[in-house]
Design an enzyme around this catalytic site. Structure first.
Site, short mmCIF file in Angstrom:
data_model
loop_
_atom_site.label_atom_id
_atom_site.label_comp_id
_atom_site.label_asym_id
_atom_site.label_seq_id
_atom_site.Cartn_x
_atom_site.Cartn_y
_atom_site.Cartn_z
CG ASP A 1 8.09 6.44 9.27
OD1 ASP A 1 9.08 7.10 8.91
OD2 ASP A 1 6.94 6.90 9.34
CB SER B 1 11.22 8.51 9.94
OG SER B 1 10.48 9.36 10.77
CG ASP B 2 11.07 4.16 7.09
OD1 ASP B 2 11.81 4.20 8.10
OD2 ASP B 2 10.06 3.44 7.01
CG LEU B 3 9.94 8.22 2.11
CD1 LEU B 3 8.71 9.06 1.77
CD2 LEU B 3 10.37 7.41 0.91
#
Length: 93
Positions: free
Chosen positions: A36, A62-64
């Site tokens: 991320d 970014s991950d979410l």
């Protein structure tokens, strides 16, 4: 595992498969892992925090968002499959 879209789709034509990667399936960075912090820095997102020095956003945005976009893409693929019976490949990066 050795099972990609081509192999899965041949055995199960109606399968919906989703891949999430940092830099996509092809291209110069495709073999690199996506963390991320790296994604935030390379995208320029850290420049939006308002600090003079580059500081990452407080959460793993970014991950979410990759998970959210994957869920939406899978839902769209399932809706399409309900209409035409064909599987889909959803690629999130």
């Amino acid at each position: 595992l050795g099972y990609g879209w081509e192999q899965m789709q041949k055995r199960h034509p109606s399968v919906v498969l989703c891949s999430i990667s940092g830099f996509g399936q092809t291209g110069p960075y495709s073999n690199l892992g996506g963390v991320d912090t790296i994604i935030q820095a390379m995208s320029g997102f850290v420049a939006t925090t308002g600090f003079d020095d580059a500081v990452k956003v407080g959460t793993t945005v970014s991950d979410l968002l990759a998970g959210v976009y994957a869920a939406v893409g899978i839902q769209a693929a399932l809706l399409s499959r309900a209409q035409d019976g064909k599987g889909r490949y959803v690629d999130i990066s």
